[in-house]
Design a protein around this motif. Structure first.
Motif, PDB file in Angstrom:
ATOM      1  N   SER A  28       5.602 -22.177 -10.176  1.00 46.59           N
ATOM      2  CA  SER A  28       6.339 -21.832 -11.395  1.00 46.59           C
ATOM      3  C   SER A  28       5.832 -20.535 -12.008  1.00 46.59           C
ATOM      4  CB  SER A  28       6.311 -22.989 -12.400  1.00 46.59           C
ATOM      5  OG  SER A  28       5.068 -23.616 -12.403  1.00 46.59           O
ATOM      6  N   LEU A  29       4.544 -20.251 -11.889  1.00 44.58           N
ATOM      7  CA  LEU A  29       4.031 -19.018 -12.494  1.00 44.58           C
ATOM      8  C   LEU A  29       4.396 -17.798 -11.656  1.00 44.58           C
ATOM      9  CD1 LEU A  29       0.574 -20.292 -13.800  1.00 44.58           C
ATOM     10  CD2 LEU A  29       2.668 -19.878 -15.096  1.00 44.58           C
ATOM     11  N   GLU A  30       4.499 -17.985 -10.370  1.00 51.40           N
ATOM     12  CA  GLU A  30       4.922 -16.855  -9.529  1.00 51.40           C
ATOM     13  C   GLU A  30       6.365 -16.455  -9.845  1.00 51.40           C
ATOM     14  OE1 GLU A  30       1.983 -17.073  -5.651  1.00 51.40           O
ATOM     15  OE2 GLU A  30       3.981 -17.955  -5.494  1.00 51.40           O
ATOM     16  N   GLN A  31       7.141 -17.446 -10.262  1.00 49.92           N
ATOM     17  CA  GLN A  31       8.517 -17.121 -10.664  1.00 49.92           C
ATOM     18  C   GLN A  31       8.539 -16.186 -11.865  1.00 49.92           C
ATOM     19  OE1 GLN A  31      10.076 -21.052 -11.205  1.00 49.92           O
ATOM     20  NE2 GLN A  31      11.150 -21.042  -9.248  1.00 49.92           N
ATOM     21  N   GLU A  32       7.479 -16.238 -12.661  1.00 50.26           N
ATOM     22  CA  GLU A  32       7.388 -15.356 -13.835  1.00 50.26           C
ATOM     23  C   GLU A  32       6.879 -13.973 -13.445  1.00 50.26           C
ATOM     24  OE1 GLU A  32       8.051 -16.703 -17.312  1.00 50.26           O
ATOM     25  OE2 GLU A  32       9.139 -17.769 -15.730  1.00 50.26           O
ATOM     26  N   GLY A  33       6.555 -13.816 -12.181  1.00 53.19           N
ATOM     27  CA  GLY A  33       6.084 -12.512 -11.725  1.00 53.19           C
ATOM     28  C   GLY A  33       4.567 -12.356 -11.767  1.00 53.19           C
ATOM     29  N   TYR A  34       3.842 -13.451 -11.996  1.00 51.97           N
ATOM     30  CA  TYR A  34       2.386 -13.358 -11.992  1.00 51.97           C
ATOM     31  C   TYR A  34       1.859 -13.506 -10.568  1.00 51.97           C
ATOM     32  CZ  TYR A  34       3.066 -14.491 -16.944  1.00 51.97           C
ATOM     33  OH  TYR A  34       3.480 -14.511 -18.237  1.00 51.97           O
ATOM     34  N   GLU A  35       0.643 -13.005 -10.389  1.00 52.16           N
ATOM     35  CA  GLU A  35      -0.053 -13.256  -9.127  1.00 52.16           C
ATOM     36  C   GLU A  35      -0.949 -14.464  -9.372  1.00 52.16           C
ATOM     37  OE1 GLU A  35      -1.616  -9.563  -7.497  1.00 52.16           O
ATOM     38  OE2 GLU A  35      -3.266 -10.757  -6.663  1.00 52.16           O
ATOM     39  N   VAL A  36      -0.843 -15.475  -8.547  1.00 52.40           N
ATOM     40  CA  VAL A  36      -1.539 -16.730  -8.837  1.00 52.40           C
ATOM     41  C   VAL A  36      -2.452 -17.122  -7.680  1.00 52.40           C
ATOM     42  CG1 VAL A  36      -1.245 -19.162  -9.464  1.00 52.40           C
ATOM     43  CG2 VAL A  36       0.479 -17.488 -10.165  1.00 52.40           C
ATOM     44  N   GLU A  37      -3.685 -17.491  -8.017  1.00 51.76           N
ATOM     45  CA  GLU A  37      -4.576 -18.083  -7.011  1.00 51.76           C
ATOM     46  C   GLU A  37      -4.998 -19.457  -7.497  1.00 51.76           C
ATOM     47  OE1 GLU A  37      -7.809 -15.696  -5.543  1.00 51.76           O
ATOM     48  OE2 GLU A  37      -6.590 -13.864  -5.631  1.00 51.76           O
ATOM     49  N   THR A  38      -5.055 -20.422  -6.569  1.00 49.93           N
ATOM     50  CA  THR A  38      -5.403 -21.783  -6.987  1.00 49.93           C
ATOM     51  C   THR A  38      -6.685 -22.248  -6.297  1.00 49.93           C
ATOM     52  OG1 THR A  38      -4.118 -22.802  -5.215  1.00 49.93           O
ATOM     53  CG2 THR A  38      -2.965 -22.383  -7.278  1.00 49.93           C
ATOM     54  N   PHE A  39      -7.435 -23.085  -6.991  1.00 53.85           N
ATOM     55  CA  PHE A  39      -8.685 -23.626  -6.451  1.00 53.85           C
ATOM     56  C   PHE A  39      -8.775 -25.110  -6.765  1.00 53.85           C
ATOM     57  CE2 PHE A  39      -9.231 -19.163  -7.104  1.00 53.85           C
ATOM     58  CZ  PHE A  39      -9.925 -18.745  -5.982  1.00 53.85           C
ATOM     59  N   LEU A  40      -9.362 -25.849  -5.829  1.00 48.34           N
ATOM     60  CA  LEU A  40      -9.472 -27.300  -6.008  1.00 48.34           C
ATOM     61  C   LEU A  40     -10.784 -27.695  -6.687  1.00 48.34           C
ATOM     62  CD1 LEU A  40      -7.965 -28.458  -2.607  1.00 48.34           C
ATOM     63  CD2 LEU A  40      -6.970 -28.821  -4.867  1.00 48.34           C
ATOM     64  N   SER A  41     -11.699 -26.724  -6.827  1.00 49.61           N
ATOM     65  CA  SER A  41     -12.927 -27.005  -7.570  1.00 49.61           C
ATOM     66  C   SER A  41     -13.422 -25.701  -8.185  1.00 49.61           C
ATOM     67  CB  SER A  41     -13.988 -27.601  -6.645  1.00 49.61           C
ATOM     68  OG  SER A  41     -14.312 -26.660  -5.651  1.00 49.61           O
ATOM     69  N   ALA A  42     -14.365 -25.858  -9.104  1.00 47.31           N
ATOM     70  CA  ALA A  42     -14.788 -24.701  -9.900  1.00 47.31           C
ATOM     71  C   ALA A  42     -15.678 -23.741  -9.116  1.00 47.31           C
ATOM     72  CB  ALA A  42     -15.513 -25.184 -11.151  1.00 47.31           C
ATOM     73  N   GLU A  43     -16.487 -24.257  -8.211  1.00 47.99           N
ATOM     74  CA  GLU A  43     -17.478 -23.398  -7.539  1.00 47.99           C
ATOM     75  C   GLU A  43     -16.835 -22.190  -6.855  1.00 47.99           C
ATOM     76  OE1 GLU A  43     -17.462 -26.620  -7.550  1.00 47.99           O
ATOM     77  OE2 GLU A  43     -19.448 -27.332  -8.140  1.00 47.99           O
ATOM     78  N   PRO A  44     -15.879 -22.402  -5.933  1.00 50.16           N
ATOM     79  CA  PRO A  44     -15.284 -21.224  -5.295  1.00 50.16           C
ATOM     80  C   PRO A  44     -14.493 -20.367  -6.289  1.00 50.16           C
ATOM     81  CG  PRO A  44     -14.101 -23.212  -4.649  1.00 50.16           C
ATOM     82  CD  PRO A  44     -15.325 -23.652  -5.383  1.00 50.16           C
ATOM     83  N   ALA A  45     -13.988 -21.005  -7.339  1.00 55.92           N
ATOM     84  CA  ALA A  45     -13.225 -20.249  -8.332  1.00 55.92           C
ATOM     85  C   ALA A  45     -14.142 -19.262  -9.053  1.00 55.92           C
ATOM     86  CB  ALA A  45     -12.566 -21.206  -9.320  1.00 55.92           C
ATOM     87  N   LEU A  46     -15.321 -19.746  -9.446  1.00 52.35           N
ATOM     88  CA  LEU A  46     -16.259 -18.865 -10.153  1.00 52.35           C
ATOM     89  C   LEU A  46     -16.755 -17.750  -9.226  1.00 52.35           C
ATOM     90  CD1 LEU A  46     -18.305 -21.423 -12.310  1.00 52.35           C
ATOM     91  CD2 LEU A  46     -16.441 -19.911 -13.020  1.00 52.35           C
ATOM     92  N   ALA A  47     -16.895 -18.102  -7.950  1.00 55.88           N
ATOM     93  CA  ALA A  47     -17.302 -17.070  -6.986  1.00 55.88           C
ATOM     94  C   ALA A  47     -16.222 -15.995  -6.886  1.00 55.88           C
ATOM     95  CB  ALA A  47     -17.548 -17.711  -5.627  1.00 55.88           C
ATOM     96  N   ARG A  48     -14.976 -16.440  -6.910  1.00 53.03           N
ATOM     97  CA  ARG A  48     -13.862 -15.506  -6.808  1.00 53.03           C
ATOM     98  C   ARG A  48     -13.793 -14.578  -8.026  1.00 53.03           C
ATOM     99  NH1 ARG A  48     -10.977 -12.228  -4.039  1.00 53.03           N
ATOM    100  NH2 ARG A  48      -8.710 -12.300  -4.328  1.00 53.03           N
ATOM    101  N   LEU A  49     -14.168 -15.122  -9.183  1.00 56.12           N
ATOM    102  CA  LEU A  49     -14.133 -14.312 -10.415  1.00 56.12           C
ATOM    103  C   LEU A  49     -15.084 -13.125 -10.327  1.00 56.12           C
ATOM    104  CD1 LEU A  49     -13.905 -16.966 -13.281  1.00 56.12           C
ATOM    105  CD2 LEU A  49     -12.261 -15.152 -12.812  1.00 56.12           C
ATOM    106  N   LYS A  50     -16.130 -13.288  -9.520  1.00 57.62           N
ATOM    107  CA  LYS A  50     -17.082 -12.181  -9.353  1.00 57.62           C
ATOM    108  C   LYS A  50     -16.443 -11.035  -8.578  1.00 57.62           C
ATOM    109  CE  LYS A  50     -21.256 -14.911  -9.614  1.00 57.62           C
ATOM    110  NZ  LYS A  50     -22.102 -15.808  -8.838  1.00 57.62           N
ATOM    111  N   GLU A  51     -15.443 -11.372  -7.740  1.00 57.35           N
ATOM    112  CA  GLU A  51     -14.827 -10.336  -6.899  1.00 57.35           C
ATOM    113  C   GLU A  51     -13.603  -9.702  -7.553  1.00 57.35           C
ATOM    114  OE1 GLU A  51     -15.604 -13.302  -3.098  1.00 57.35           O
ATOM    115  OE2 GLU A  51     -13.577 -12.566  -3.523  1.00 57.35           O
ATOM    116  N   LYS A  52     -12.958 -10.438  -8.422  1.00 58.06           N
ATOM    117  CA  LYS A  52     -11.655  -9.997  -8.877  1.00 58.06           C
ATOM    118  C   LYS A  52     -11.461 -10.361 -10.339  1.00 58.06           C
ATOM    119  CE  LYS A  52      -6.850 -10.632  -7.501  1.00 58.06           C
ATOM    120  NZ  LYS A  52      -5.960 -11.282  -6.561  1.00 58.06           N
ATOM    121  N   LYS A  53     -10.783  -9.476 -11.053  1.00 54.52           N
ATOM    122  CA  LYS A  53     -10.520  -9.738 -12.468  1.00 54.52           C
ATOM    123  C   LYS A  53      -9.243 -10.571 -12.619  1.00 54.52           C
ATOM    124  CE  LYS A  53      -9.433  -7.321 -16.797  1.00 54.52           C
ATOM    125  NZ  LYS A  53      -8.200  -7.970 -17.126  1.00 54.52           N
TER     126      LYS A  53
END
Lengths: 124, 868
Positions: free
Chosen positions: A21-46
């Motif tokens: 649904s968010l991609e329909q709004e034109g956003y770029e969306v990444e999803t994660f099933l747990s916080a650990e890889p998500a926080l790691a990803r935040l270090k690479e990308k804003k």
């Protein structure tokens, strides 16, 4: 440039539906099933907005909120939770959460909340 | 929710009355009876609220998780158990099957919730033994076919299914798991798929499975007397809502011998991993490698003619079905090529052919004396002759309508007529149709002569799936050529072919010179939302390889422009960007199929039995109907004095078939001759409703002109009170007191339930109104509810709608206001009786709602004839 949204929830369906649904709004969306890889990803990308589940195994939503507020203060956090828990909501609000939704979350409302967050970011 | 205080008041009044009059039945007995009745209804109401809420939350507008689904279902289950308990006591456990059916449905739901695979079942199931609960074991396709046979009693070839449990056994014995799990993780190439197929084709059928096949073959030979079978796939897809049209292998003409059956079995399960089928699985969000395959083995019909029925036109005209027919076996139609006969049939009470086109049928496929099937020329005298007689069309159309009604959604039906002229159903899978509410494209885009910088090339062809696509033309002379097609191409080919599914993720649009609306390719393109045009003459000549074109297919026609028109593409939106495409979403939402559909329709027409309940809604409906009946029965079998006073027919100027049970102060006089008349009614809320129902114009007796479809006649057929006296089925009952009414009223397929307390104290007053109805097509059902909802909302009701249900509530109005609203609700109940026949469009909904609110009740059957 597209706004970037991160969605963290330990149930795949929540991430899948949010992404679609968010991609329909034109956003770029990444999803994660747990916080650990998500926080790691935040270090690479804003990311402009992080939508996170409150209760998760391992690192929970509150800790995600604290980490983001500490390390990426320009990123907005929206919390969603399976339990309409007042204490959790208060705790999250004190932690400077942008919005707090009990699940099931009306997608329209989540979209509106994200729009407001992005407007605020642009105004700042 | 109902206010307990108001119920108590009603009961107290009743007790008071009985105390005063000293009847044979003690007030305590009656109080207990009515108390149970109310409890059943209250729990039913709560249960239906949960179902409605779940329908809303799982409808695609909410992010939900399994915690919500589990919790909501637990609420539902609690209310239903409570209701069943009270119902059992009310009826003296007269329906012992009902709790059993509840348990069965409950276990199906819990299976979905826990995501636990069902216990390993038998390896082989005969069609007769397949039930609602066997969908996973028998696969969607065969399970649905078995329902057609077992529930509808239609003729289906005899057969059995080799279950998904057998498939699992096969995987285990042949050690395919590691390869499968690698594929499941997504790291695989074409070669892995080819290796897997090879392993399956040369694999060993496990001894347990093999043994059951031997026995089944023997039994089928004995029972059916046939020696040749068709071996068909029946993928165990979780939701059963996807068509999988033409994705897997079907082997026709297999000799009924164990070794031949096993060979065909391996071929069919191997096709689960063909390049074409895996491409489809990826596109519909089924993780490759997690699907299980059941395989149906059914006696072959030595068909004189066969074909396909779409119970709705693919563009969403639910009042028309399409029947295609060819000589011999049906392969000619479902895979490209043959010119078939095509009939468009209006779904009237007596199906009526609107148009027919008789194709020139050059060749046919027939059973061969040896193995399999052969293609042969059609004898000259048959080539241009229609394959079906008028009578056969009527029979097929009638069966197709029953099937559609049963499943509650449009169907893609394969049929065959044998040498004795008997029609058989070979398949009844879901049909993806476009809803008419979303026009493909605004008309202004079809500018004659072309858009800025993009001259029009030509028009023509037949739209299969609307949309806009643009790209370089790729001419595919043979279906296999499409594999070399670059991404974003417009695929142009001489024939339609289901092989194109492999190219579908890459394609912008598909154009074929020949083809049909009912082919596998057409079904797939609709499902995947790919703009598709067939029967565009000379497309292979008119278009050049590599030429840039923009294709627009809409209701207005098909137009090709030169070049790639980006402005058009930008406005076209994204195809397939719907939640439906999400596997996880469908999997969770699957639970609704056990909760909300209403199958148990008419207590007078159908077998209104506990074992026919297929959803929780059915069980609730059953309990409601039988509770009303029980209350009436118990009152009737009481003493004569008691009977006369408590339950009487109400004589109205319209045939509403209404019984009234007075709980005290609801009727003015002692009814004469066991009958009450309008003037006797003293119940404030009931009087107000009746006034509304009898309002001039609101209740129409004359049939609605035109389009009076299939269900109209049953709507007008009202229960005859005299013929009902010995049966508990189908009462229209109002339980009343001076300030209270609980009315259950049914017209044909509409069920109205209204519970109201209306006193001088505004804060105690409430109206609870429920409307449910099945039977007509989905679009009309939702329009009907939309119309009722618009009207009720404007009177101050809070309205919730989901699926077949509408629940409206209102509370705290003063008495005069309540009477006004009740009067209008009464008018609406009468008015809504005939809605199914009209409501051709969304515009009608708005129009009729506006008119209703202005006290205008005439219904024109066609929106075009209504003056603006």
């Amino acid at each position: 440039m597209k706004y970037k949204i991160m969605v963290i929830d330990d149930e795949k369906i929540v991430g899948d539906m949010a992404k679609m649904s968010l991609e329909q709004e034109g956003y770029e969306v990444e999803t994660f099933l747990s916080a650990e890889p998500a926080l790691a990803r935040l270090k690479e990308k804003k990311f402009n907005v992080v939508v996170t589940d409150y209760k998760m195994k391992g690192i929970d939503g509150m800790e995600v909120l604290r980490t983001v507020k500490r390390d990426y203060p320009e990123t907005t956090v929206i919390m969603i939770t399976a339990f309409a828990n007042l204490d959790a909501a208060i705790e999250a609000l004190r932690g400077d959460v942008h919005d707090f939704f009990p699940k099931p979350v009306k997608i329209k409302e989540l979209k509106a909340s994200i729009r407001r967050a992005l407007e605020k970011e642009n105004a700042a | 929710m109902l206010k307990n205080s108001s119920i108590k008041k009603a009961i107290d009044t009743v007790s008071g009355m009985f105390n005063r009059r000293k009847t044979a039945v003690t007030p305590e007995q009656f109080r207990a009876l009515f108390d149970r009745f109310k409890k059943v209804l209250d729990s039913n109401n709560s249960a239906l609220e949960v179902i409605t809420d779940m329908g809303e939350k799982l409808g695609g507008d909410y992010l939900f998780d399994i915690v919500y689904v589990g919790k909501a279902y637990a609420d539902l289950k609690r209310e239903m158990e409570c209701s069943l308990q009270q119902f059992g006591e009310l009826t003296g456990n007269r329906y012992p099957r009902l709790p059993e059916v509840f348990k069965q449905i409950d276990s199906l739901v819990l299976n979905v919730l826990s995501e636990q695979p069902a216990l390993p079942g038998p390896f082989v199931l005969f069609f007769d033994d397949i039930s609602e609960g066997s969908i996973q074991a028998a696969g969607g396709k065969i399970a649905q076919l078995a329902e057609v046979k077992n529930h509808l009693g239609l003729e289906v070839p005899a057969g059995f299914v080799i279950t998904t449990a057998a498939f699992e056994e096969f995987v285990e014995l042949n050690r395919l798991e590691s390869l499968l799990s690698r594929i499941k993780e997504g790291s695989f190439g074409e070669s892995d798929l080819e290796e897997l197929q090879e392993l399956i084709l040369h694999g060993t059928v496990p001894p347990g499975v093999s043994g059951e096949i031997v026995r089944a073959v023997e039994r089928l030979r004995k029972n059916s007397g046939s020696s040749v079978i068709a071996v068909r796939s029946s993928a165990g897809e979780e939701d059963g809502d996807r068509s999988f049209a033409g994705q897997f292998r079907t082997v026709l003409g297999v000799p009924l011998r164990p070794e031949s059956v096993e060979r065909a079995y391996r071929k069919v399960i191997a096709s689960l991993f063909s390049a074409k089928a895996t491409a489809y699985q990826r596109q519909t969000g089924h993780p490759v490698g997690s699907m299980k395959m059941a395989v149906g083995c059914m006696a072959m019909v030595d068909a004189v003619s066969s074909g396909v029925i779409y119970t709705s036109t693919p563009d969403g005209d639910a009042q028309t079905m399409m029947i295609s027919a060819a000589w011999g076996l049906g392969e000619a139609i479902v895979e490209a090529g043959a010119n078939a006969d095509l009939y468009r049939v209006a779904k009237d009470r007596e199906p009526r052919v609107i148009t027919n086109s008789i194709g020139r049928k050059e060749s046919r496929i027939v059973l061969s004396a040896e193995d399999g099937t052969i293609e042969q020329p059609v004898p000259a005298e048959l080539r241009d002759r229609a394959c079906l007689s008028g009578e056969q069309i009527a029979v097929l159309a009638e069966q197709a309508m029953r099937i559609e009604r049963y499943f509650g959604s449009p169907r893609d039906i394969e049929w065959a007529v044998d040498k004795q002229g008997r029609a058989r159903i070979l398949q009844a899978r879901p049909l993806a149709v476009r809803t008419r509410e979303q026009p493909a494209k605004p008309a202004q885009t079809l500018t004659p002569g072309g858009n800025a910088g993009h001259p029009e090339l030509f028009r023509g062809g037949e739209m299969v799936q609307p949309g806009i696509g643009a790209g370089k033309v790729f001419l595919a002379g043979k279906p296999g050529d499409s594999l070399k097609m670059p991404k974003g191409s417009v695929l142009v080919a001489p024939h339609d072919s289901s092989l194109f599914v492999r190219s579908m993720p890459l394609v912008s649009a598909i154009i074929t010179e020949r083809g049909s609306q009912t082919s596998h390719m057409a079904a797939l393109c609709r499902e995947l939302g790919i703009p598709t045009i067939v029967n565009m003459p000379d497309a292979m000549q008119l278009l050049k390889h590599g030429q840039e074109v923009t294709v627009i297919a809409s209701d207005e026609g098909v137009v090709l422009y030169s070049g790639i028109d980006r402005s058009l593409l930008a406005g076209a939106g994204q195809n397939g960007q719907q939640m439906e495409a999400l596997y996880e979403f469908r999997k969770k939402r699957y639970i609704l199929r056990y909760l909300s559909p209403l199958h148990l329709i008419d207590p007078l027409m159908d077998e209104f039995l506990p074992e026919r309940c297929r959803s929780m809604h059915d069980i609730l409906r059953f309990m409601h109907e039988k509770s009303v009946g029980e209350l009436v029965e118990q009152a009737r079998t009481g003493s004569a004095g008691y009977r006369r006073k408590t339950v009487v027919p109400l004589d109205l100027p319209v045939p509403a078939g209404m019984l009234v049970m007075d709980m005290g102060g609801g009727l003015l006089n002692q009814p004469l001759k066991g009958k009450a008349v309008l003037g006797d009614v003293a119940s404030v809320p009931f009087k107000a409703i009746l006034r509304g129902m009898l309002h001039p114009g609101a209740w129409r007796e004359d049939p609605v002109p035109l389009n009076a479809g299939d269900f109209l006649s049953s709507m007008m057929r009202l229960p005859d009170i005299r013929s009902m006296t010995e049966s508990t089925a189908g009462y229209n009952l109002a339980v009343i007191s001076r300030d209270y009414v609980n009315m259950s009223i049914r017209f044909g397929y509409h069920f109205n339930m209204l519970d109201c307390y209306c006193s001088e104290k505004a804060k105690n007053n409430h109206i609870y109104f429920r409307f449910a109805g099945g039977a007509t097509d989905l679009t009309k059902r939702s329009r009907r509810l939309d119309l009722i909802s618009r009207i009720l909302s404007s009177y101050g009701f809070t309205v919730k709608i989901k699926g077949d249900l509408l629940i409206a509530r209102l509370a705290g109005f003063a008495r005069e206001e309540m009477e006004h609203v009740l009067d209008r609700t009464g008018r609406l109940i009468a008015f809504a009786r005939q809605l199914d026949a009209v409501l051709a469009s969304e515009r009608d909904v708005i129009l009729f709602a506006e008119r209703f609110l202005k006290d205008q009740y005439e219904l024109a059957s066609n929106s075009h004839s209504i003056p603006r």
